[in-house]
Motif scaffolding. Structure first.
Motif, PDB file in Angstrom:
ATOM      1  N   GLU A 323       3.620  -1.949  -9.989  1.00 30.06           N
ATOM      2  CA  GLU A 323       4.113  -2.723  -8.848  1.00 30.06           C
ATOM      3  C   GLU A 323       3.545  -2.169  -7.531  1.00 30.06           C
ATOM      4  O   GLU A 323       3.207  -2.917  -6.624  1.00 30.06           O
ATOM      5  CB  GLU A 323       5.645  -2.590  -8.874  1.00 30.06           C
ATOM      6  CG  GLU A 323       6.375  -3.521  -7.988  1.00 30.06           C
ATOM      7  CD  GLU A 323       7.862  -3.205  -8.040  1.00 30.06           C
ATOM      8  OE1 GLU A 323       8.386  -2.911  -9.131  1.00 30.06           O
ATOM      9  OE2 GLU A 323       8.485  -3.220  -6.969  1.00 30.06           O
ATOM     10  N   LEU A 324       3.465  -0.839  -7.445  1.00 31.82           N
ATOM     11  CA  LEU A 324       3.109  -0.227  -6.168  1.00 31.82           C
ATOM     12  C   LEU A 324       1.623   0.077  -5.992  1.00 31.82           C
ATOM     13  O   LEU A 324       1.203   0.463  -4.913  1.00 31.82           O
ATOM     14  CB  LEU A 324       3.886   1.091  -5.998  1.00 31.82           C
ATOM     15  CG  LEU A 324       5.365   0.996  -5.657  1.00 31.82           C
ATOM     16  CD1 LEU A 324       5.920   2.374  -5.394  1.00 31.82           C
ATOM     17  CD2 LEU A 324       5.596   0.112  -4.445  1.00 31.82           C
ATOM     18  N   LYS A 325       0.841  -0.077  -7.081  1.00 31.00           N
ATOM     19  CA  LYS A 325      -0.556   0.366  -7.060  1.00 31.00           C
ATOM     20  C   LYS A 325      -1.310  -0.033  -5.779  1.00 31.00           C
ATOM     21  O   LYS A 325      -1.861   0.820  -5.100  1.00 31.00           O
ATOM     22  CB  LYS A 325      -1.266  -0.194  -8.293  1.00 31.00           C
ATOM     23  CG  LYS A 325      -2.272   0.782  -8.882  1.00 31.00           C
ATOM     24  CD  LYS A 325      -3.071   0.056  -9.924  1.00 31.00           C
ATOM     25  CE  LYS A 325      -3.113   0.649 -11.256  1.00 31.00           C
ATOM     26  NZ  LYS A 325      -3.515  -0.251 -12.299  1.00 31.00           N
ATOM     27  N   PRO A 326      -1.301  -1.326  -5.391  1.00 29.09           N
ATOM     28  CA  PRO A 326      -2.051  -1.674  -4.180  1.00 29.09           C
ATOM     29  C   PRO A 326      -1.490  -0.993  -2.936  1.00 29.09           C
ATOM     30  O   PRO A 326      -2.233  -0.625  -2.038  1.00 29.09           O
ATOM     31  CB  PRO A 326      -1.907  -3.199  -4.089  1.00 29.09           C
ATOM     32  CG  PRO A 326      -0.970  -3.617  -5.159  1.00 29.09           C
ATOM     33  CD  PRO A 326      -0.709  -2.480  -6.064  1.00 29.09           C
ATOM     34  N   TYR A 327      -0.173  -0.820  -2.914  1.00 28.67           N
ATOM     35  CA  TYR A 327       0.435  -0.179  -1.741  1.00 28.67           C
ATOM     36  C   TYR A 327       0.158   1.329  -1.703  1.00 28.67           C
ATOM     37  O   TYR A 327       0.163   1.944  -0.646  1.00 28.67           O
ATOM     38  CB  TYR A 327       1.951  -0.447  -1.707  1.00 28.67           C
ATOM     39  CG  TYR A 327       2.261  -1.846  -1.241  1.00 28.67           C
ATOM     40  CD1 TYR A 327       2.122  -2.195   0.098  1.00 28.67           C
ATOM     41  CD2 TYR A 327       2.655  -2.821  -2.138  1.00 28.67           C
ATOM     42  CE1 TYR A 327       2.383  -3.488   0.537  1.00 28.67           C
ATOM     43  CE2 TYR A 327       2.909  -4.120  -1.720  1.00 28.67           C
ATOM     44  CZ  TYR A 327       2.773  -4.443  -0.379  1.00 28.67           C
ATOM     45  OH  TYR A 327       3.014  -5.728   0.052  1.00 28.67           O
ATOM     46  N   MET A 328      -0.056   1.929  -2.886  1.00 27.84           N
ATOM     47  CA  MET A 328      -0.398   3.362  -2.925  1.00 27.84           C
ATOM     48  C   MET A 328      -1.727   3.566  -2.191  1.00 27.84           C
ATOM     49  O   MET A 328      -1.897   4.503  -1.428  1.00 27.84           O
ATOM     50  CB  MET A 328      -0.561   3.846  -4.367  1.00 27.84           C
ATOM     51  CG  MET A 328       0.673   3.718  -5.233  1.00 27.84           C
ATOM     52  SD  MET A 328       1.893   4.942  -4.878  1.00 27.84           S
ATOM     53  CE  MET A 328       1.203   6.339  -5.730  1.00 27.84           C
ATOM     54  N   GLN A 329      -2.669   2.661  -2.447  1.00 27.98           N
ATOM     55  CA  GLN A 329      -3.982   2.749  -1.789  1.00 27.98           C
ATOM     56  C   GLN A 329      -3.835   2.562  -0.284  1.00 27.98           C
ATOM     57  O   GLN A 329      -4.455   3.268   0.507  1.00 27.98           O
ATOM     58  CB  GLN A 329      -4.909   1.678  -2.398  1.00 27.98           C
ATOM     59  CG  GLN A 329      -6.368   1.830  -2.027  1.00 27.98           C
ATOM     60  CD  GLN A 329      -6.906   3.230  -2.325  1.00 27.98           C
ATOM     61  OE1 GLN A 329      -6.707   3.727  -3.418  1.00 27.98           O
ATOM     62  NE2 GLN A 329      -7.552   3.865  -1.346  1.00 27.98           N
ATOM     63  N   LEU A 330      -2.952   1.623   0.090  1.00 28.41           N
ATOM     64  CA  LEU A 330      -2.679   1.400   1.513  1.00 28.41           C
ATOM     65  C   LEU A 330      -2.126   2.681   2.151  1.00 28.41           C
ATOM     66  O   LEU A 330      -2.607   3.134   3.190  1.00 28.41           O
ATOM     67  CB  LEU A 330      -1.671   0.248   1.668  1.00 28.41           C
ATOM     68  CG  LEU A 330      -1.103   0.017   3.060  1.00 28.41           C
ATOM     69  CD1 LEU A 330      -2.183  -0.500   4.006  1.00 28.41           C
ATOM     70  CD2 LEU A 330       0.063  -0.986   3.036  1.00 28.41           C
ATOM     71  N   ALA A 331      -1.116   3.273   1.483  1.00 19.22           N
ATOM     72  CA  ALA A 331      -0.470   4.471   2.034  1.00 19.22           C
ATOM     73  C   ALA A 331      -1.475   5.623   2.164  1.00 19.22           C
ATOM     74  O   ALA A 331      -1.490   6.350   3.161  1.00 19.22           O
ATOM     75  CB  ALA A 331       0.696   4.887   1.131  1.00 19.22           C
ATOM     76  N   GLU A 332      -2.334   5.740   1.164  1.00 18.87           N
ATOM     77  CA  GLU A 332      -3.314   6.830   1.176  1.00 18.87           C
ATOM     78  C   GLU A 332      -4.334   6.635   2.310  1.00 18.87           C
ATOM     79  O   GLU A 332      -4.667   7.581   3.032  1.00 18.87           O
ATOM     80  CB  GLU A 332      -4.012   6.849  -0.186  1.00 18.87           C
ATOM     81  CG  GLU A 332      -4.589   8.180  -0.518  1.00 18.87           C
ATOM     82  CD  GLU A 332      -5.156   8.189  -1.934  1.00 18.87           C
ATOM     83  OE1 GLU A 332      -4.498   7.633  -2.842  1.00 18.87           O
ATOM     84  OE2 GLU A 332      -6.235   8.743  -2.109  1.00 18.87           O
ATOM     85  N   THR A 333      -4.787   5.405   2.467  1.00 22.13           N
ATOM     86  CA  THR A 333      -5.757   5.108   3.529  1.00 22.13           C
ATOM     87  C   THR A 333      -5.132   5.369   4.901  1.00 22.13           C
ATOM     88  O   THR A 333      -5.745   5.993   5.777  1.00 22.13           O
ATOM     89  CB  THR A 333      -6.205   3.627   3.436  1.00 22.13           C
ATOM     90  OG1 THR A 333      -6.685   3.406   2.116  1.00 22.13           O
ATOM     91  CG2 THR A 333      -7.278   3.299   4.437  1.00 22.13           C
ATOM     92  N   LEU A 334      -3.900   4.899   5.085  1.00 23.15           N
ATOM     93  CA  LEU A 334      -3.244   5.091   6.380  1.00 23.15           C
ATOM     94  C   LEU A 334      -2.996   6.577   6.642  1.00 23.15           C
ATOM     95  O   LEU A 334      -3.143   7.053   7.770  1.00 23.15           O
ATOM     96  CB  LEU A 334      -1.910   4.322   6.427  1.00 23.15           C
ATOM     97  CG  LEU A 334      -2.003   2.787   6.369  1.00 23.15           C
ATOM     98  CD1 LEU A 334      -0.606   2.180   6.458  1.00 23.15           C
ATOM     99  CD2 LEU A 334      -2.892   2.232   7.478  1.00 23.15           C
ATOM    100  N   GLY A 335      -2.623   7.324   5.589  1.00 21.86           N
ATOM    101  CA  GLY A 335      -2.389   8.765   5.745  1.00 21.86           C
ATOM    102  C   GLY A 335      -3.661   9.469   6.180  1.00 21.86           C
ATOM    103  O   GLY A 335      -3.670  10.292   7.100  1.00 21.86           O
ATOM    104  N   ASN A 336      -4.754   9.107   5.543  1.00 19.59           N
ATOM    105  CA  ASN A 336      -6.049   9.705   5.867  1.00 19.59           C
ATOM    106  C   ASN A 336      -6.426   9.372   7.319  1.00 19.59           C
ATOM    107  O   ASN A 336      -6.849  10.238   8.094  1.00 19.59           O
ATOM    108  CB  ASN A 336      -7.084   9.163   4.872  1.00 19.59           C
ATOM    109  CG  ASN A 336      -8.394   9.919   4.931  1.00 19.59           C
ATOM    110  OD1 ASN A 336      -8.603  10.765   5.800  1.00 19.59           O
ATOM    111  ND2 ASN A 336      -9.291   9.619   4.025  1.00 19.59           N
ATOM    112  N   LEU A 337      -6.209   8.105   7.696  1.00 22.32           N
ATOM    113  CA  LEU A 337      -6.576   7.646   9.040  1.00 22.32           C
ATOM    114  C   LEU A 337      -5.728   8.341  10.106  1.00 22.32           C
ATOM    115  O   LEU A 337      -6.256   8.890  11.082  1.00 22.32           O
ATOM    116  CB  LEU A 337      -6.399   6.115   9.099  1.00 22.32           C
ATOM    117  CG  LEU A 337      -6.582   5.430  10.448  1.00 22.32           C
ATOM    118  CD1 LEU A 337      -7.943   5.761  11.044  1.00 22.32           C
ATOM    119  CD2 LEU A 337      -6.464   3.920  10.306  1.00 22.32           C
ATOM    120  N   VAL A 338      -4.427   8.346   9.905  1.00 20.63           N
ATOM    121  CA  VAL A 338      -3.557   8.907  10.957  1.00 20.63           C
ATOM    122  C   VAL A 338      -3.774  10.423  11.073  1.00 20.63           C
ATOM    123  O   VAL A 338      -3.697  10.995  12.156  1.00 20.63           O
ATOM    124  CB  VAL A 338      -2.068   8.519  10.727  1.00 20.63           C
ATOM    125  CG1 VAL A 338      -1.382   9.423   9.716  1.00 20.63           C
ATOM    126  CG2 VAL A 338      -1.307   8.493  12.028  1.00 20.63           C
ATOM    127  N   GLY A 339      -4.104  11.056   9.943  1.00 20.39           N
ATOM    128  CA  GLY A 339      -4.390  12.501   9.969  1.00 20.39           C
ATOM    129  C   GLY A 339      -5.619  12.783  10.815  1.00 20.39           C
ATOM    130  O   GLY A 339      -5.654  13.739  11.588  1.00 20.39           O
TER     131      GLY A 339
END
Ligand SMILES: NC(=O)C1=CN([C@@H]2O[C@H](COP(=O)(O)OP(=O)(O)OC[C@H]3O[C@@H](n4cnc5c(N)ncnc54)[C@H](O)[C@@H]3O)[C@@H](O)[C@H]2O)C=CC1
Ligand SMILES: O=C(O)C(=O)COP(=O)(O)O
Length: 526
Positions: A323-339
């Motif tokens: 269920e969350l797979k696409p959102y996991m990628q979203l969260a990871e990308t945003l984490g990388n970006l905001v970092g």
């Protein structure tokens, strides 16, 4: 090619799957020192209960990505040590459920009818029908400690045999117990009333020595105990004494404090005790199930895909992962970006789950955001397994909030990182359930898909600034793939998000910051 070490006997079906992606070495009965010596060569380790994967072994590994337990119990693996090292530990939660439950039931009936000793006596040439008079289980009370997968199947069959069922399991509801036909009771009451007690719990600090001299004293002289769960849940010396002194009627044990069972008083208790050498999962069917289940997960992890039954990735079961797979990628990308926008050392990460995401299980998304955030510092060393620990060790405070009323997108994720160099935020959502879009940077609305190389500026919204930046990038031969400006008011502050085809050459960022009207600029690689 990856290398997998199989250090306990597993079914060929598992080896065949592993062989699709790796060189497989089967080396059983290794001594701890031998395992320490060779573990550095391997990317994956596949075990059953025979191999103890200690901290020393884990520390001696250099490229181990996954430990696969072809069975349920992972008490022979130092899971915290594996987690710290980012090694995923997987098991097969259901592959041997029926086998273990049937073994417990077989033990209960065998003990009641003295089948092993009666059989041995006939084979010796005797015909003794007096010694082996047994007891019926019909209408007797069975106390099930641990009403999980195995306990529930035992309950189901025992119910059909006409037994009355009591259960103790602090983690399941009364309704669930009733569905299975069990009355949920306190442990003391179960000990006092049960004619048969069967254990189906993991060995944990709470369950170690659960059956001891004190608890044995609460049982009836007719009580029989079955343990097909784990050794160490029963104090073996206290059990032997209780059987000898007639405080309980007998026991059937498949698992022991130390395996193989060494010299033990348990062996001297005649027909009142049955001992089997950890055979609960040893059926042809279960061995095929667990070997396939775990080998597939090892194969997937070696191919860079997620595992479906990881025991050390919090909250990430197979259904949730799907269920969350696409959102996991979203969260990871945003984490990388905001970092990268925050730069410096991040002290706090605010994770806000918005819209539909507010009702979801959020733990995996938080872990994915942390994985992204820590990527710049740890690169491939950070993964879903160790991201939370790494963040904790770096003193990153994680604050999680939810806002179901945010309805710009079906579900969106907002991350705000505060660190030594200030605070930055990003928001993202999925378009068409798949494509990641950045919808906000530092409070300015935008709508761009992230790309590998990006440039963000904070500037004053005034004529000419975009042209100046464009020609500056052009003079350094940097090709702009797309560009978008986000602003709240005309001629106020604005954010520009540019996707560029190549990384920004050294020194150009400082020149960009000199352009009049540009207040700050950030380059990001995703
Ligand atoms: N003898 C053998 O060869 C085999 C042994 N096993 C062992 O059987 C045990 C149970 O396996 P499953 O049913 O698959 O696991 P499960 O996770 O489905 O069920 C375990 C249940 O124990 C409960 N529990 C946890 N702590 C408890 C406590 N302190 N008091 C009471 N209940 C507690 C949990 O809430 C859960 O419902 C495991 O220890 C496993 O290693 C499993 C397969 C084969
Ligand atoms: O699955 C479990 O927890 C078991 O105890 C089975 O152990 P085994 O794989 O037969 O060594």
């Amino acid at each position: 090619m990856s290398k997998v070490l199989v250090s306990d006997p597993i079914d060929q079906a598992g080896i065949d799957i592993l062989s699709q992606v790796a060189t497989v070495d089967v080396k059983t009965n290794l001594k701890p020192a031998e395992l320490i010596e060779i573990i550095g060569e391997y990317d994956a380790l596949m075990i059953r209960s025979g191999t103890r994967v200690t901290q020393e072994i884990i520390e001696a590994s250099t490229q181990l990505k996954i430990i696969g337990r072809a069975g349920v119990g992972v008490d022979n693996v130092d899971v915290p040590a594996a987690t710290r090292k980012g090694i995923v530990v997987v098991n097969s939660p259901e592959g041997n459920t029926i086998a273990a439950a049937e073994h417990a039931l077989a033990m209960m009936l065998s003990l009641s009818r003295h089948i092993p000793d009666a059989n041995a006596s006939v084979k010796r040439g005797e015909w003794d029908r007096k010694t082996f008079v047994g007891a019926e289980v019909y209408k007797k009370t069975l106390g099930i400690v641990g009403l999980g997968k195995i306990g529930s199947h035992v309950a189901h069959v025992a119910k059909a045999m006409g037994m009355k069922l009591l259960a103790y399991d602090p983690f399941i509801s009364t309704e669930r117990a009733e569905q299975i036909g069990c009355q949920l009771v306190e442990l003391d009451l179960l000990f006092q009333q049960a004619d048969y007690i069967t254990l189906h719990i993991p060995k944990t600090p709470e369950t170690a020595n659960l059956i001891n001299a004190k608890t044995l004293a609460k049982m009836k002289p007719t009580t029989r105990i079955i343990n097909c769960a784990r050794g160490g849940i029963i104090d073996e010396a206290a059990l032997a004494a209780a059987i000898k002194e007639g405080k309980i009627a007998g026991a059937a044990l498949d698992v022991f404090d130390s395996e193989p069972l060494a010299e033990s008083e348990l062996r001297s208790l005649g027909k009142d005790i049955i001992l089997t050498p950890h055979l609960g999962a040893s059926t042809a069917e279960a061995q095929v199930n667990v070997a396939i289940d775990v080998a597939e997960q090892i194969r997937d992890v070696l191919l860079g895909l997620p595992a479906r039954s990881a025991v050390n990735i919090p909250g990430l079961g197979p259904d949730i992962l799907e269920e969350l797979k696409p959102y996991m990628q979203l969260a990871e990308t945003l984490g990388n970006l905001v970092g990268q926008l925050a730069g410096g050392r991040v002290e706090t990460l605010n994770v806000k789950l918005q819209g539909d995401l507010a009702t979801n299980k959020s733990q995996p998304l938080v872990v994915a955001a942390l994985k992204g955030l820590l990527y710049q510092a740890l690169r491939e060393r950070v993964n879903y397994v160790n991201a939370s620990i790494e963040a904790k060790e770096r003193g990153i405070r994680v604050i999680e909030t939810r806002d179901a009323s945010a309805r710009d997108y079906a579900g969106s994720l907002h991350l705000e990182a505060t660190g030594t160099l200030g605070t930055h935020s990003v928001t993202g959502a999925l378009l068409g359930d798949k494509e990641i879009h950045l919808t906000d940077v530092d409070g300015f609305p935008i709508n761009v898909p992230p790309s590998k190389y990006m440039l963000f500026t904070l500037h004053r919204d005034m004529p000419g600034i975009i042209g100046k930046l464009g020609s500056l990038l052009g003079s350094f031969n940097v090709n702009i793939a797309s560009m978008q400006v986000g602003r709240k008011i005309v001629r106020g502050d604005a954010v520009m998000a540019l996707s560029i085809d190549d990384p920004l050459p050294d020194g150009i960022l400082d020149e960009i910051k000199q352009v009049s009207g540009i207040r700050d600029a950030y380059t990001v690689t995703l």
